[in-house]
Scaffold this motif. Structure first.
Motif, PDB file in Angstrom:
ATOM      1  N   HIS A  60       0.806  -1.228   0.000  1.00  0.00           N
ATOM      2  CA  HIS A  60       0.000   0.000   0.000  1.00  0.00           C
ATOM      3  C   HIS A  60       0.838   1.276   0.000  1.00  0.00           C
ATOM      4  O   HIS A  60       0.497   2.251   0.655  1.00  0.00           O
ATOM      5  CB  HIS A  60      -0.995  -0.015   1.158  1.00  0.00           C
ATOM      6  N   ILE A  61       1.947   1.223  -0.710  1.00  0.00           N
ATOM      7  CA  ILE A  61       2.719   2.452  -0.890  1.00  0.00           C
ATOM      8  C   ILE A  61       2.017   3.262  -1.978  1.00  0.00           C
ATOM      9  O   ILE A  61       1.648   2.699  -3.009  1.00  0.00           O
ATOM     10  CB  ILE A  61       4.159   2.127  -1.332  1.00  0.00           C
ATOM     11  N   PRO A  62       1.781   4.552  -1.766  1.00  0.00           N
ATOM     12  CA  PRO A  62       1.100   5.349  -2.808  1.00  0.00           C
ATOM     13  C   PRO A  62       1.796   5.209  -4.153  1.00  0.00           C
ATOM     14  O   PRO A  62       3.031   5.226  -4.225  1.00  0.00           O
ATOM     15  CB  PRO A  62       1.209   6.778  -2.272  1.00  0.00           C
ATOM     16  N   VAL A  63       0.992   5.078  -5.217  1.00  0.00           N
ATOM     17  CA  VAL A  63       1.544   4.745  -6.529  1.00  0.00           C
ATOM     18  C   VAL A  63       2.567   5.767  -7.007  1.00  0.00           C
ATOM     19  O   VAL A  63       3.638   5.412  -7.490  1.00  0.00           O
ATOM     20  CB  VAL A  63       0.416   4.637  -7.575  1.00  0.00           C
ATOM     21  N   LEU A  64       2.233   7.038  -6.875  1.00  0.00           N
ATOM     22  CA  LEU A  64       3.142   8.036  -7.433  1.00  0.00           C
ATOM     23  C   LEU A  64       4.486   8.069  -6.701  1.00  0.00           C
ATOM     24  O   LEU A  64       5.498   8.425  -7.285  1.00  0.00           O
ATOM     25  CB  LEU A  64       2.498   9.425  -7.405  1.00  0.00           C
ATOM     26  N   TRP A  65       4.503   7.649  -5.450  1.00  0.00           N
ATOM     27  CA  TRP A  65       5.771   7.550  -4.731  1.00  0.00           C
ATOM     28  C   TRP A  65       6.652   6.478  -5.337  1.00  0.00           C
ATOM     29  O   TRP A  65       7.862   6.466  -5.144  1.00  0.00           O
ATOM     30  CB  TRP A  65       5.504   7.197  -3.258  1.00  0.00           C
ATOM     31  N   LEU A  66       6.017   5.554  -6.023  1.00  0.00           N
ATOM     32  CA  LEU A  66       6.780   4.440  -6.596  1.00  0.00           C
ATOM     33  C   LEU A  66       7.386   4.773  -7.952  1.00  0.00           C
ATOM     34  O   LEU A  66       8.082   3.966  -8.534  1.00  0.00           O
ATOM     35  CB  LEU A  66       5.876   3.209  -6.722  1.00  0.00           C
ATOM     36  N   LEU A  67       7.087   5.980  -8.453  1.00  0.00           N
ATOM     37  CA  LEU A  67       7.637   6.362  -9.764  1.00  0.00           C
ATOM     38  C   LEU A  67       9.144   6.129  -9.860  1.00  0.00           C
ATOM     39  O   LEU A  67       9.604   5.466 -10.789  1.00  0.00           O
ATOM     40  CB  LEU A  67       7.316   7.827 -10.068  1.00  0.00           C
ATOM     41  N   PRO A  68       9.934   6.654  -8.913  1.00  0.00           N
ATOM     42  CA  PRO A  68      11.384   6.444  -9.039  1.00  0.00           C
ATOM     43  C   PRO A  68      11.755   4.975  -8.997  1.00  0.00           C
ATOM     44  O   PRO A  68      12.670   4.544  -9.706  1.00  0.00           O
ATOM     45  CB  PRO A  68      11.966   7.167  -7.816  1.00  0.00           C
ATOM     46  N   LEU A  69      11.008   4.224  -8.186  1.00  0.00           N
ATOM     47  CA  LEU A  69      11.324   2.807  -8.063  1.00  0.00           C
ATOM     48  C   LEU A  69      11.007   2.065  -9.365  1.00  0.00           C
ATOM     49  O   LEU A  69      11.756   1.178  -9.791  1.00  0.00           O
ATOM     50  CB  LEU A  69      10.531   2.212  -6.902  1.00  0.00           C
ATOM     51  N   SER A  70       9.885   2.436 -10.002  1.00  0.00           N
ATOM     52  CA  SER A  70       9.541   1.837 -11.293  1.00  0.00           C
ATOM     53  C   SER A  70      10.640   2.122 -12.302  1.00  0.00           C
ATOM     54  O   SER A  70      11.043   1.251 -13.074  1.00  0.00           O
ATOM     55  CB  SER A  70       8.231   2.416 -11.824  1.00  0.00           C
ATOM     56  N   ALA A  71      11.117   3.359 -12.281  1.00  0.00           N
ATOM     57  CA  ALA A  71      12.197   3.734 -13.194  1.00  0.00           C
ATOM     58  C   ALA A  71      13.442   2.910 -12.895  1.00  0.00           C
ATOM     59  O   ALA A  71      14.113   2.407 -13.792  1.00  0.00           O
ATOM     60  CB  ALA A  71      12.501   5.219 -13.064  1.00  0.00           C
ATOM     61  N   LEU A  72      13.710   2.745 -11.591  1.00  0.00           N
ATOM     62  CA  LEU A  72      14.926   2.042 -11.176  1.00  0.00           C
ATOM     63  C   LEU A  72      14.895   0.578 -11.608  1.00  0.00           C
ATOM     64  O   LEU A  72      15.866   0.071 -12.187  1.00  0.00           O
ATOM     65  CB  LEU A  72      15.076   2.139  -9.654  1.00  0.00           C
ATOM     66  N   THR A  73      13.774  -0.109 -11.353  1.00  0.00           N
ATOM     67  CA  THR A  73      13.726  -1.530 -11.710  1.00  0.00           C
ATOM     68  C   THR A  73      13.813  -1.702 -13.226  1.00  0.00           C
ATOM     69  O   THR A  73      14.559  -2.551 -13.707  1.00  0.00           O
ATOM     70  CB  THR A  73      12.444  -2.212 -11.195  1.00  0.00           C
ATOM     71  N   ALA A  74      13.055  -0.871 -13.962  1.00  0.00           N
ATOM     72  CA  ALA A  74      13.109  -0.989 -15.420  1.00  0.00           C
ATOM     73  C   ALA A  74      14.514  -0.696 -15.925  1.00  0.00           C
ATOM     74  O   ALA A  74      15.050  -1.399 -16.787  1.00  0.00           O
ATOM     75  CB  ALA A  74      12.094  -0.052 -16.064  1.00  0.00           C
ATOM     76  N   GLY A  75      15.136   0.336 -15.362  1.00  0.00           N
ATOM     77  CA  GLY A  75      16.483   0.723 -15.781  1.00  0.00           C
ATOM     78  C   GLY A  75      17.494  -0.371 -15.468  1.00  0.00           C
ATOM     79  O   GLY A  75      18.344  -0.705 -16.295  1.00  0.00           O
ATOM     80  N   LEU A  76      17.393  -0.942 -14.250  1.00  0.00           N
ATOM     81  CA  LEU A  76      18.340  -1.990 -13.866  1.00  0.00           C
ATOM     82  C   LEU A  76      18.190  -3.212 -14.752  1.00  0.00           C
ATOM     83  O   LEU A  76      19.177  -3.805 -15.190  1.00  0.00           O
ATOM     84  CB  LEU A  76      18.115  -2.399 -12.402  1.00  0.00           C
ATOM     85  N   PHE A  77      16.928  -3.557 -15.034  1.00  0.00           N
ATOM     86  CA  PHE A  77      16.692  -4.709 -15.908  1.00  0.00           C
ATOM     87  C   PHE A  77      17.298  -4.448 -17.287  1.00  0.00           C
ATOM     88  O   PHE A  77      17.954  -5.315 -17.861  1.00  0.00           O
ATOM     89  CB  PHE A  77      15.193  -4.981 -16.017  1.00  0.00           C
ATOM     90  N   ALA A  78      17.097  -3.220 -17.791  1.00  0.00           N
ATOM     91  CA  ALA A  78      17.657  -2.865 -19.095  1.00  0.00           C
ATOM     92  C   ALA A  78      19.174  -2.981 -19.073  1.00  0.00           C
ATOM     93  O   ALA A  78      19.793  -3.509 -19.997  1.00  0.00           O
ATOM     94  CB  ALA A  78      17.233  -1.455 -19.472  1.00  0.00           C
ATOM     95  N   LEU A  79      19.769  -2.500 -17.966  1.00  0.00           N
ATOM     96  CA  LEU A  79      21.230  -2.540 -17.845  1.00  0.00           C
ATOM     97  C   LEU A  79      21.714  -3.989 -17.878  1.00  0.00           C
ATOM     98  O   LEU A  79      22.665  -4.343 -18.574  1.00  0.00           O
ATOM     99  CB  LEU A  79      21.646  -1.874 -16.534  1.00  0.00           C
ATOM    100  N   MET A  80      20.969  -4.826 -17.120  1.00  0.00           N
ATOM    101  CA  MET A  80      21.354  -6.224 -17.004  1.00  0.00           C
ATOM    102  C   MET A  80      21.333  -6.933 -18.365  1.00  0.00           C
ATOM    103  O   MET A  80      22.252  -7.673 -18.691  1.00  0.00           O
ATOM    104  CB  MET A  80      20.358  -6.906 -16.079  1.00  0.00           C
ATOM    105  N   ILE A  81      20.261  -6.692 -19.140  1.00  0.00           N
ATOM    106  CA  ILE A  81      20.189  -7.429 -20.400  1.00  0.00           C
ATOM    107  C   ILE A  81      20.990  -6.744 -21.508  1.00  0.00           C
ATOM    108  O   ILE A  81      21.483  -7.404 -22.405  1.00  0.00           O
ATOM    109  CB  ILE A  81      18.743  -7.633 -20.885  1.00  0.00           C
ATOM    110  N   ALA A  82      21.132  -5.424 -21.451  1.00  0.00           N
ATOM    111  CA  ALA A  82      21.780  -4.741 -22.570  1.00  0.00           C
ATOM    112  C   ALA A  82      23.296  -4.816 -22.482  1.00  0.00           C
ATOM    113  O   ALA A  82      23.980  -4.803 -23.497  1.00  0.00           O
ATOM    114  CB  ALA A  82      21.335  -3.287 -22.630  1.00  0.00           C
TER     115      ALA A  82
END
Lengths: 320, 301
Positions: free
Chosen positions: A77-99
């Motif tokens: 129940h973390i407010p969604v908009l607070w998770l914006l940086p985290l969404s960016a971080l996970t997507a970015g890390l995944f991209a880094l890992m595969i790229a």
């Protein structure tokens, strides 16, 4: 020249700000989609248009951002908009890992690998990987976003959230384009060998562009999750990636106005011609072939950039 | 052990189909250095044309099951070959002097167009091949119960691959194709009409892809307009596995991928079956981009 563009952007902003007052809910929702795809397109444009890396798996990063928000929100129940940086971080890390291991592959191979990654992510989501993605049904009951206690619920309210995000994106990406980073990308896309010869670490810059683009798509995923309150793997199919790729290529890869126009045409136009809804992908396909033959740069191609050399005494940042 | 051999033969049959599709990718790549993204959709077109021909001409009633299917396959091959040649003329030839990636985008566009054109013509639902096409006989090979369809599919793909291999290795035209693949400029100087070689490649590749479509229709019984993407990607993986541009490589890669996939589905997890091929693809491109027997694809960075 510059002034005219400024006025154009200003006039556009006024029209857009007034739009929800005039349009009905349905069309506001269409504009919301246009806005989201425009941001996705801009993030992909950084990868395809600026770094010259063919990415046909962008939906994977979009999905990871959306699922990050959905899982953390529905479990903790973390407010969604607070998770914006985290969404960016996970997507970015995944991209880094595969790229990281594949960034040196030649363009068309990279393209195939990104398709493969997109499919693997989708299959993983369907198979309820780690037991947290909810399988084929996805995740529901995601909270609406809140800003200072104001719950964003109606499409009209989302409209302002999305288009504000789009404007921030345009502003930042415009700055990025003309920064040292953007100029390096431009150089290495035009002539990789010469860029390398001038001391540009090409793999590093390509990787950075890939990761930033992916992270940005992750943030759009977050907003998508908040807007829909339900997400499932089928929202992130291969066709989503194709749609994003097509709008960048048709609009004008490497050109911000081009991508915006592309989003408007590809997402907005089919709504006007509902009768052609089934045929739209076929038409896009033909348009892609025709565009490559007759107008490689897209409808609004990126203009060649000119930079003035900095004065020897005061090294001022050059303006385009 | 029984299950192992059943999966092995099943994998070989599917692998034969992958190999036939992979040959189209690898031949086009060899000559044009282009990944023909639309190839998977030519395969779909083959499957649909096969179905249309089958229902409209009732070939199996006239010629008997075996020769009916052979005639059907031959007709599908011919028609898809024409579509392939047309595709080359419209979408690829104008871009031959352009940057490589323009051609890739054009290929993608052509692929999107073809798959959606199939959807518009036939509809988005699954289509079903007649189940009584080939007699439902199980052969008893060394104590192993094998469906006739499986054996015939494997045999047919092996026959076609052998024929192609002999054609490429032993005939003048085959030599011309190999020469154009090694160095187009030099081939032209030796009096080889490279345009004709390219046209020929775009006839042979799609023909094999088209017949593979008919085989999938017969083997699995149902076809769908999006299947070109999955099969195309897997066949492409097979081509990379064997080393793209390399004709025997595509055959070996296809059979190998089919077996790996069948084994993975049987012993690891069926839900992850489709992901196995993509994982192999990525692993190969990272570890050994040249494939088992092929050219160098990685650029030095």
């Amino acid at each position: 020249m510059m002034d005219r563009t400024k006025y154009l952007y200003l006039a556009g902003t006024v029209v857009l700000a007034a739009a929800p007052a005039v349009l009905n809910t349905y069309w506001v929702d269409v504009l919301n989609n246009v806005g989201m795809y425009a941001i996705l397109g801009l993030s992909l444009n950084l990868i395809v248009g600026h770094a010259g890396l063919f990415n046909l798996g962008h939906a994977a990063f979009y999905a990871i951002g959306a699922y990050t928000a959905a899982i953390l929100n529905s479990h903790f129940h973390i407010p969604v908009l607070w998770l914006l940086p985290l969404s960016a971080l996970t997507a970015g890390l995944f991209a880094l890992m595969i790229a990281r291991p594949i960034i040196h592959l030649r363009g068309d191979y990279l393209c195939i690998v990104t398709i493969g990654v997109g499919e693997i992510v989708r299959i993983a989501l369907i198979n309820n990987v780690f037991g947290i993605t909810g399988g084929a049904n996805g995740i529901f009951g995601i909270d609406r976003p809140q800003i200072f206690g104001w719950v964003i619920r109606r499409p009209q309210e989302f409209y302002y959230l999305i288009w504000l995000f789009l404007m921030v994106t345009v502003f930042l990406f415009q700055r990025l384009e003309n920064s040292r980073f953007g100029r390096a990308l431009n150089y290495l896309r035009e002539d990789e060998t010469a860029a390398e010869g001038s001391g540009i670490h090409t793999a590093h810059y390509k990787l950075m562009a890939f990761v930033i683009g992916a992270a940005w798509a992750g943030m759009v995923g977050n907003i998508f999750a908040a807007k829909m309150t339900i997400i499932s793997p089928e929202s992130f199919s291969f066709w989503e990636s194709v749609l994003m790729f097509t709008l960048v290529i048709l609009g004008g890869s490497g050109s911000i106005p081009g991508v915006l126009l592309g989003a408007l045409l590809i997402i907005g136009l089919p709504e006007l011609f509902r009768g052609f809804a089934n045929a739209r992908m076929a038409i896009f396909g033909v348009a892609m072939v025709a565009m490559m033959i007759f107008r490689t740069g897209g409808i609004l191609p990126a203009r060649p950039r000119t930079y003035r050399l900095p004065q020897p005494a005061a090294a001022v940042e050059a303006k385009p | 052990m029984e299950q192992f051999f059943q999966q092995l033969t099943n994998g070989l049959a599917v692998g034969g189909i992958y190999a036939l599709i992979a040959l189209g990718y690898t031949m086009v790549y060899g000559v044009l250095k282009l990944i023909n993204f639309a190839h998977g959709d030519l395969f779909t077109i083959g499957a649909y044309l096969g179905l249309t021909l089958l229902t409209s001409l009732s070939l199996t009633d006239r010629l008997g099951p075996f020769w009916g299917v052979v005639a059907l396959a031959a007709m599908a091959m011919g028609l898809v070959a024409l579509v392939g040649a047309l595709l080359e003329r419209v979408a690829y030839r104008p871009l031959r002097e352009s940057p490589r990636l323009s051609a890739v985008v054009s290929a993608l566009g052509a692929s999107i167009f073809l798959s959606n054109a199939v959807m518009l013509i036939y509809g988005a639902r699954f289509h079903v091949y007649p189940q009584d096409l080939l007699p439902k006989i199980t052969l008893d090979l060394f104590g192993l119960q094998l469906p006739l369809v499986r054996v015939l599919i494997l045999a047919a793909s092996l026959v076609m691959m052998t024929a192609l291999y002999l054609f490429i290795q032993k005939t003048r035209i085959g030599t011309a194709i190999r020469a154009a693949a090694i160095d187009q400029g030099a081939a032209r100087l030796m009096g080889i009409d490279v345009d004709r070689v390219i046209l020929l490649v775009f006839l042979i590749g799609p023909a094999l892809g088209g017949v593979a479509g008919v085989m999938v229709g017969i083997y699995y019984g149902q076809i769908n307009f999006t299947m070109g993407w999955t099969y195309g990607l897997k066949a492409f993986t097979a081509a990379i596995l064997g080393g793209i541009g390399n004709i025997p490589g595509a055959m070996v890669g296809g059979l190998l991928l089919g077996v790996i996939e069948a084994m993975g589905a049987a012993y690891i997890s069926i839900a992850w079956k489709d992901a196995i091929a993509f994982c192999i693809l990525i692993a190969i491109l990272i570890v050994r981009p040249t494939g088992l027997l092929g050219e160098r694809v990685a650029e030095k960075v």
